[in-house]
Design an enzyme around this catalytic site. Structure first.
Site, PDB file in Angstrom:
ATOM      1  N   GLY A  90      -2.215  -8.476  -5.524  1.00 47.99           N
ATOM      2  CA  GLY A  90      -2.111  -8.738  -3.847  1.00 47.99           C
ATOM      3  C   GLY A  90      -0.550  -8.722  -3.456  1.00 47.99           C
ATOM      4  O   GLY A  90       0.567  -8.590  -4.447  1.00 47.99           O
ATOM      5  N   ALA A  91      -0.485  -7.658  -2.661  1.00 49.44           N
ATOM      6  CA  ALA A  91       0.127  -6.831  -2.259  1.00 49.44           C
ATOM      7  C   ALA A  91       1.802  -7.844  -1.548  1.00 49.44           C
ATOM      8  O   ALA A  91       2.676  -7.013  -1.881  1.00 49.44           O
ATOM      9  CB  ALA A  91      -0.187  -6.680  -0.852  1.00 49.44           C
ATOM     10  N   CYS A 120     -11.244 -12.350  -1.042  1.00 50.41           N
ATOM     11  CA  CYS A 120     -10.524 -11.562  -1.896  1.00 50.41           C
ATOM     12  C   CYS A 120      -9.358 -12.706  -1.785  1.00 50.41           C
ATOM     13  O   CYS A 120     -10.355 -14.351  -2.024  1.00 50.41           O
ATOM     14  CB  CYS A 120      -9.893 -10.667  -1.699  1.00 50.41           C
ATOM     15  SG  CYS A 120      -8.308  -9.495  -3.550  1.00 50.41           S
ATOM     16  N   ASP A 156      -3.141  -5.302   2.370  1.00 50.61           N
ATOM     17  CA  ASP A 156      -2.683  -4.027   1.734  1.00 50.61           C
ATOM     18  C   ASP A 156      -1.959  -3.730   2.895  1.00 50.61           C
ATOM     19  O   ASP A 156      -0.807  -3.246   2.228  1.00 50.61           O
ATOM     20  CB  ASP A 156      -3.495  -3.413   1.013  1.00 50.61           C
ATOM     21  CG  ASP A 156      -3.484  -4.433  -0.547  1.00 50.61           C
ATOM     22  OD1 ASP A 156      -4.708  -5.025  -0.222  1.00 50.61           O
ATOM     23  OD2 ASP A 156      -3.195  -4.136  -1.105  1.00 50.61           O
ATOM     24  N   ASN A 210      -7.809  -3.440   3.516  1.00 48.18           N
ATOM     25  CA  ASN A 210      -7.357  -4.339   2.676  1.00 48.18           C
ATOM     26  C   ASN A 210      -8.852  -4.815   1.662  1.00 48.18           C
ATOM     27  O   ASN A 210      -8.911  -3.853   1.770  1.00 48.18           O
ATOM     28  CB  ASN A 210      -7.783  -5.993   3.587  1.00 48.18           C
ATOM     29  CG  ASN A 210      -7.234  -7.269   2.472  1.00 48.18           C
ATOM     30  OD1 ASN A 210      -6.430  -6.661   1.748  1.00 48.18           O
ATOM     31  ND2 ASN A 210      -7.673  -8.418   2.820  1.00 48.18           N
ATOM     32  N   LYS A 262       4.222  -5.542   5.717  1.00 52.54           N
ATOM     33  CA  LYS A 262       2.774  -5.254   5.329  1.00 52.54           C
ATOM     34  C   LYS A 262       2.285  -3.983   6.371  1.00 52.54           C
ATOM     35  O   LYS A 262       0.954  -3.440   6.582  1.00 52.54           O
ATOM     36  CB  LYS A 262       1.555  -6.003   5.312  1.00 52.54           C
ATOM     37  CG  LYS A 262       2.210  -6.629   4.195  1.00 52.54           C
ATOM     38  CD  LYS A 262       1.403  -7.499   3.361  1.00 52.54           C
ATOM     39  CE  LYS A 262       1.868  -8.303   2.317  1.00 52.54           C
ATOM     40  NZ  LYS A 262       0.809  -9.829   2.428  1.00 52.54           N
TER      41      LYS A 262
HETATM   42  C1  RUB Z   1      -5.274  -7.777  -3.307  1.00 50.32           C
HETATM   43  C2  RUB Z   1      -5.739  -8.105  -1.834  1.00 50.32           C
HETATM   44  C3  RUB Z   1      -4.853  -8.871  -0.900  1.00 50.32           C
HETATM   45  C4  RUB Z   1      -3.796  -8.625  -0.327  1.00 50.32           C
HETATM   46  C5  RUB Z   1      -3.051  -9.431   0.735  1.00 50.32           C
HETATM   47  O1  RUB Z   1      -6.099  -6.927  -4.245  1.00 50.32           O
HETATM   48  O2  RUB Z   1      -6.596  -6.712  -1.173  1.00 50.32           O
HETATM   49  O3  RUB Z   1      -6.109  -9.040   0.274  1.00 50.32           O
HETATM   50  O4  RUB Z   1      -3.484  -7.318  -1.086  1.00 50.32           O
HETATM   51  O5  RUB Z   1      -2.344 -10.359  -0.369  1.00 50.32           O
HETATM   52  P1  RUB Z   1      -5.819  -6.622  -5.857  1.00 50.32           P
HETATM   53  P2  RUB Z   1      -1.279 -11.440  -0.186  1.00 50.32           P
HETATM   54  O6  RUB Z   1      -6.429  -7.733  -6.385  1.00 50.32           O
HETATM   55  O7  RUB Z   1      -6.578  -5.777  -5.616  1.00 50.32           O
HETATM   56  O8  RUB Z   1      -3.693  -6.527  -5.686  1.00 50.32           O
HETATM   57  O9  RUB Z   1      -1.765 -11.648   1.202  1.00 50.32           O
HETATM   58  O10 RUB Z   1      -0.972 -12.497  -1.711  1.00 50.32           O
HETATM   59  O11 RUB Z   1      -0.208 -10.162  -0.613  1.00 50.32           O
END
Ligand code: RUB
Length: 308
Positions: A18-19, A124, A193, A203, A229
């Site tokens: 998660g980013a 996701c 992302d 994303n 982001k």
């Molecule tokens: C995670 C993903 C999430 C973004 C945003 O991909 O696509 O939608 O990262 O997440 P992966 P957040 O599981 O491959 O890392 O809002 O938690 O930053």
């Protein structure tokens, strides 16, 4: 160094994912590394810090939150070891604190877009997207959520756990049920992302299908994204690299058995053009995607100075 290498490995293998989480983990790893770094030579300090930064940045290519976090957390202009060390410790602590506060603000701002009784679809597992849904729920709005499974890594299972723990009415769907289900949805909320200078959203793979289905069904499409982001280098023409992950995540070699010639493609992210995005909710406000340039300029100006 070992701790920093461990964090890098956790990011690479998606134990940390998660980013936003990736960004915070990288900032913490860099801060701890710099705090422990033993040297009195400034040249050696700079070389080691730069090496540590590139180890972290090289772990995953798509989420711009990672290089942005490393640059913001690791920024210094002093020319002695102790002063530079103390500036990095301050910068990293500030980044981690701001990132935490950003999620709260995104929750507050985004929740205003949800009405009592609304149905949301999410994809996701995005902490920024869930911050909006959870805030609306805490405000007493009755929100129903469809969460996609998100093959191949099934981050949707993390999402349904978080939502059901929060007491939110949650339904899991397979990724291919997105268009069929869209007729019951008021708003799609996903994370980010990377957001490019022309307002395109990068994303989790499948996001652009949600956007297309939402567009066709006249359903609102919102991305929840901290300002870190947004991708400054896209202003200078860079493209966002889409991570291609191990085919084993899709199907193991054993299961492919007697079809050794079949190829597997496993792109981890896709690109949603700005035309399909109604709003990007950041900690600094809710913007149309066309304002990406302004956000990059106002919030990531340090990067532009370095490039320009
Ligand atoms: C995670 C993903 C999430 C973004 C945003 O991909 O696509 O939608 O990262 O997440 P992966 P957040 O599981 O491959 O890392 O809002 O938690 O930053």
């Amino acid at each position: 160094m070992q701790q920093l290498l461990d964090t890098a490995e956790k990011i690479r293998t998606m134990e940390i994912r998660g980013a936003g989480r990736i960004a915070a983990a990288a900032a913490r790893a860099l801060r701890d590394y710099v705090e422990m770094l033993e040297t009195s030579s400034f040249e050696e300090f700079v070389a080691k810090v730069e090496k540590a930064k590139s180890i972290l940045i090289e772990t995953r290519p798509t989420a711009v939150s990672l290089p942005n976090a490393v640059m913001l957390a690791g920024s210094y202009d002093a020319e002695t070891v102790e002063k530079a060390r103390s500036q990095i410790l301050d910068s990293a602590t500030e980044f981690i604190q701001n990132a935490d506060n950003a999620l709260d603000n995104i929750g507050e701002i985004g929740a205003k877009r949800l009405r009592d009784g609304d149905t949301v679809m999410t994809h996701c597992n995005s902490h920024a997207a869930l911050a909006i849904i959870k805030t609306a729920h805490k405000q007493g709005k009755r929100i129903k959520v469809y969460a996609t499974e998100s093959r191949p890594r099934r981050q949707g299972f993390i999402t349904i756990k978080e939502l059901s723990d929060a007491g939110i009415d949650t339904t899991l769907i397979v990724d291919s049920a997105v268009r069929y289900t869209m007729k019951n949805v008021d708003t799609v909320i996903v994370g980010a992302d990377s957001i490019t200078v022309n307002g395109a959203l990068v994303n989790k793979i499948g996001t652009s299908q949600l956007a297309l289905a939402a567009h066709e069904a006249r359903v609102n499409f919102i991305s929840a994204a901290e300002t870190y982001k947004f991708s400054p280098s896209t202003l200078f023409g860079d493209l966002v690299e889409i991570e291609e992950r191990d085919p084993e995540e899709v199907i193991s070699k054993d299961k492919l058995g007697d079809m050794p010639d079949v190829k597997i493609s496993n792109p981890a992210f896709d690109v949603t053009p700005s035309e399909y995005i109604d709003l990007i909710v950041t900690e600094a406000g809710a913007f149309p995607p066309q304002m990406a340039y302004v956000i990059i300029k106002e919030h990531l100006g340090w990067e532009l100075e370095k490039m320009g």
